[in-house]
Design a protein around this motif. Structure first.
Motif, short mmCIF file in Angstrom:
data_model
loop_
_atom_site.label_atom_id
_atom_site.label_comp_id
_atom_site.label_asym_id
_atom_site.label_seq_id
_atom_site.Cartn_x
_atom_site.Cartn_y
_atom_site.Cartn_z
N ARG A 1 70.98 -111.10 -40.49
CA ARG A 1 72.24 -111.30 -41.21
C ARG A 1 72.17 -112.65 -41.92
O ARG A 1 71.44 -113.55 -41.52
N ARG B 1 70.89 -109.55 -36.04
CA ARG B 1 70.26 -108.60 -36.97
C ARG B 1 71.17 -107.40 -37.18
O ARG B 1 71.93 -107.00 -36.29
N SER B 2 71.04 -106.82 -38.34
CA SER B 2 71.80 -105.61 -38.64
C SER B 2 71.09 -104.40 -38.06
O SER B 2 70.01 -104.52 -37.47
N THR B 3 71.66 -103.23 -38.22
CA THR B 3 71.09 -102.01 -37.62
C THR B 3 69.72 -101.68 -38.19
O THR B 3 68.90 -101.04 -37.53
N ASP B 4 69.43 -102.10 -39.42
CA ASP B 4 68.12 -101.82 -40.01
C ASP B 4 67.08 -102.88 -39.65
O ASP B 4 65.96 -102.87 -40.17
N GLY B 5 67.44 -103.84 -38.77
CA GLY B 5 66.50 -104.84 -38.30
C GLY B 5 66.46 -106.11 -39.12
O GLY B 5 65.77 -107.06 -38.76
N ARG B 6 67.14 -106.16 -40.24
CA ARG B 6 67.12 -107.35 -41.09
C ARG B 6 68.07 -108.40 -40.53
O ARG B 6 69.08 -108.08 -39.88
#
Length: 698
Positions: A638, A631-636
């Motif tokens: 990849r 996951r990316s830093t915003d929680g989504r």
């Protein structure tokens, strides 16, 4: 007290003391040589209970008597207090014989020249029940006393009380307080009122002359005497006696519970030595749906039978299994369990053909499909009404249960795929004797299956995870799913629920918010309807047990109204459907990719593809893969890189049945999941050929 009366009491007391002492000594001396007859559990009635322990059915014992053992822990406390006060107030302290009661009884006999009261303890009465003797002679009384002392040496007080309340006569062939309470009041003795408790205390003393269903006044008078004595001893307020004496007294004998008769018979036959059989049924649902079936049979015709099965998709419990319109109803061949009879299921399998087509990316609910005469290698299906609708949407084709569109889709997905779904869901079925593998007729009911198996199949649509559950009633061998995986994706299941729940209720029925499908077998032999909400599945079969035709009998006009009545009267609230999964949306035909606006057969699609061109194949990820994405830093999540081989560009990608953007020419695609769980990725090439994979995002 006069001198003569005092002498009589002293004489009685002396004689009783000598007798009691002699009884104790003789009982101890002959205990081993002449042991008392002990209660035999094998003489009890066989019980079949529901999931909560409530009685479904009781069988009379070998002597034709209803004999049920009570549970002292749940027995009405007021009844027990009245019984002890009336019959044997020193029951908990004596050792089988109550000398004080015997002194009173013997003095009364001496004074009156006859036996006025027996002075019998509950233990002595149990001894008489275990070893009946017709006479009330002094010798018989002495033997009872000896046996009572022996019983007290072998059984606890609770065991003695329980067996007395099991064997005590209550009129006719009723024995024991449970059988009497069920027969006279229609309930277990845990919930007796004061009037009923008093009557059951008084009845064993003279069970025939005080039978409340035949001699109401005698039963009433005896029960009031019990209450008078209880009031004298301070157990109840005297005002209660006045209150009860003013109540109406009307009792009729009811039949003992006989629900789930077919299942109960199988339970007893499978384990004839067991006295109690526990099922997973719900007594409330079973009772209510038996009434629904009986009412329907009366409306529909003399020789028609009705079977209903209700199951819980959460745990696989069969809550109700009604095999006929009445086990003892000869006009409807009620002894035949039609919930387990193999019959043609008609059109009830069609939703699973459409579900496969959704998962294959072949169609969406608003895709058009042709309903015109067609020849599938000699197989020429026709619609039920012999009419054709021309071009119709997939939604409309399933709702109208059109045969030609269903067969067109079955040709595209393959009968073997449908068969795999049926087997994987735990549904058992039989092919015709002339067939060695499934053919196109399987989609229109060309197999034999049972109502319980059809309900098993539909639990896939009702279950929250879409995984098949092994249905079980607790007695019959459970259906075992062939796979632990969901045979249809969440999006496909949602489309089916959306389409089938949009059907109007049958004529005369109230809309309930359920999804349902009907079916009629060839020759009007069987009418079916299967429905589900967010938790429960109910299946209905109607027909003749001898498999003869019933002109005009259809699933829509016969079985569907019964289905709606069964849901409404089952005793369970309608469970709402769950929110749609990610990617499950209603799309207008104009919003569909060009290649999905009209269904084209494999041959039609093949004609558009250049000769020798390879069909599309998803090279990565493989079907069934568990994909762990970071996951990316915003929680989504990849993106997942999906790779394609073959096919003709441009390509239209779909995630969980929803088109993802415009057609592209690249053979790789970046997909960002909405969340963890099951997902289906599909692609359609320019020739209309499609392929898909199912994965699990972690």
């Amino acid at each position: 007290m006069t001198v003569a009366k005092k002498h009589r009491w002293l004489l009685a007391a002396g004689i009783v003391v000598l007798l009691c002492g002699g009884m104790v000594l003789s009982a101890v001396l002959v205990d081993r040589a002449y042991p008392p007859p002990l209660p035999d559990a094998r003489s009890l009635s066989v019980e079949v209970t529901d999931r909560d322990g409530a009685l479904l059915r009781v069988f009379a014992n070998r002597q034709g008597r209803w004999r049920l053992r009570p549970d002292l822990e749940t027995l009405d406390a007021e009844f027990t207090s009245l019984l002890i006060a009336y019959e044997d107030k020193r029951f908990w302290s004596h050792h089988g014989v109550d000398p004080l009661a015997m002194v009173r009884a013997f003095a009364q006999m001496v004074a009156n020249g006859r036996i006025v009261s027996g002075g019998s303890t509950i233990t002595m009465q149990l001894a008489r029940l275990l070893e009946p003797r017709p006479s009330r002679s002094l010798g018989a009384k002495l033997r009872q006393m000896a046996r009572a002392i022996q019983l007290e040496r072998r059984l606890s007080k609770d065991e003695i009380l329980a067996w007395y309340l099991t064997l005590a006569p209550y009129g006719g062939n009723l024995e024991g307080v449970r059988a009497a309470s069920l027969a006279y009041f229609g309930k277990e003795p845990v919930s007796l009122n004061l009037q009923q408790a008093a009557m059951l205390v008084a009845l064993p003393q003279s069970p025939e002359s005080r039978r409340p269903d035949r001699h109401a006044q005698a039963a009433r008078s005896a029960s009031l005497r019990v209450l008078e004595r209880a009031a004298m001893k301070g157990l109840i307020d005297r005002g209660e006696v006045t209150r009860v004496s003013g109540l109406e007294f009307s009792v009729r004998r009811r039949p003992l519970p006989a629900f789930a008769a077919h299942l109960a018979e199988r339970a007893r036959a499978a384990a004839p030595h067991r006295l109690s059989h526990s099922t997973r049924l719900s007594r409330t649902a079973q009772r209510n749906l038996e009434v629904v079936a009986a009412d329907a049979a009366r409306r529909l015709g003399r020789r028609l039978s009705v079977a209903i099965v209700m199951a819980d998709s959460r745990d696989g419990s069969i809550l109700a299994q009604v095999g006929s319109a009445g086990y003892f109803n000869g006009r409807h061949a009620g002894w035949i369990d039609m919930s387990r009879a193999s019959r043609s299921p008609g059109s009830t399998l069609k939703p699973f053909i459409y579900g496969l087509a959704f998962d294959e990316g072949l169609v969406m609910p608003e895709t058009l499909i042709a309903d015109r005469p067609a020849n599938f290698s000699g197989y020429r299906p026709r619609n039920f009404d012999m009419q054709f609708q021309g071009d119709v949407s997939i939604r409309r084709a399933l709702q109208m249960s059109l045969n030609v569109p269903a067969v067109r889709l079955l040709v595209a997905v393959g009968p073997a795929r449908l068969s795999a779904i049926l087997r994987g869901s735990g549904m058992r079925y039989a092919l015709p004797a002339s067939a060695d593998r499934p053919g196109l007729s399987i989609g229109l009911g060309g197999i034999g299956t049972r109502l319980v198996d059809l309900v098993q199949l539909y639990t896939v649509l009702a279950a929250s995870d879409g995984r098949p559950k092994a249905l079980s009633n607790g007695i019959d061998p459970a259906s075992v799913p062939g796979s632990a995986n969901a045979p249809l994706s969440g999006v496909a299941r949602w489309h089916l629920r959306d389409i089938l729940s949009d059907l109007p209720a049958p004529a005369g029925s109230q809309q309930l918010g359920i999804a349902y499908k009907t079916g009629t077998s060839y020759g009007y032999r069987d009418a079916w309807s299967v429905g589900f909400d967010g938790r429960f599945v109910v299946g209905v079969w109607i027909g003749r047990p001898d498999n003869s035709a019933v002109p005009g009998l259809t699933g829509l006009n016969a079985a569907a109204p019964v289905l709606f009545e069964a849901f409404a009267r089952s005793g369970y609230d309608i469970a709402p459907f769950r929110p749609p999964p990610a990617g499950a949306v209603r799309l207008a035909r104009s919003a569909l990719p060009e290649s999905m606006r009209r269904f084209r057969s494999f041959e039609e699609r093949l004609q558009q593809a250049p000769s020798g061109e390879a069909a599309p194949q998803i090279a990565y990820p493989p079907s069934g893969a568990h994909v762990a994405l970071s996951r990316s830093t915003d929680g989504r999540y990849r993106p997942l890189i999906v790779k394609l081989q073959g096919g003709r560009p441009p390509f239209r990608w779909l995630a969980n049945g929803r088109p993802a953007g415009h057609a592209v020419r690249r053979r790789d695609w970046q997909w960002v999941p909405d969340g963890p769980g099951d997902a289906r990725i599909s692609v359609i090439d320019a020739a209309g050929r499609s392929v898909g994979v199912e994965i699990v995002v972690e």
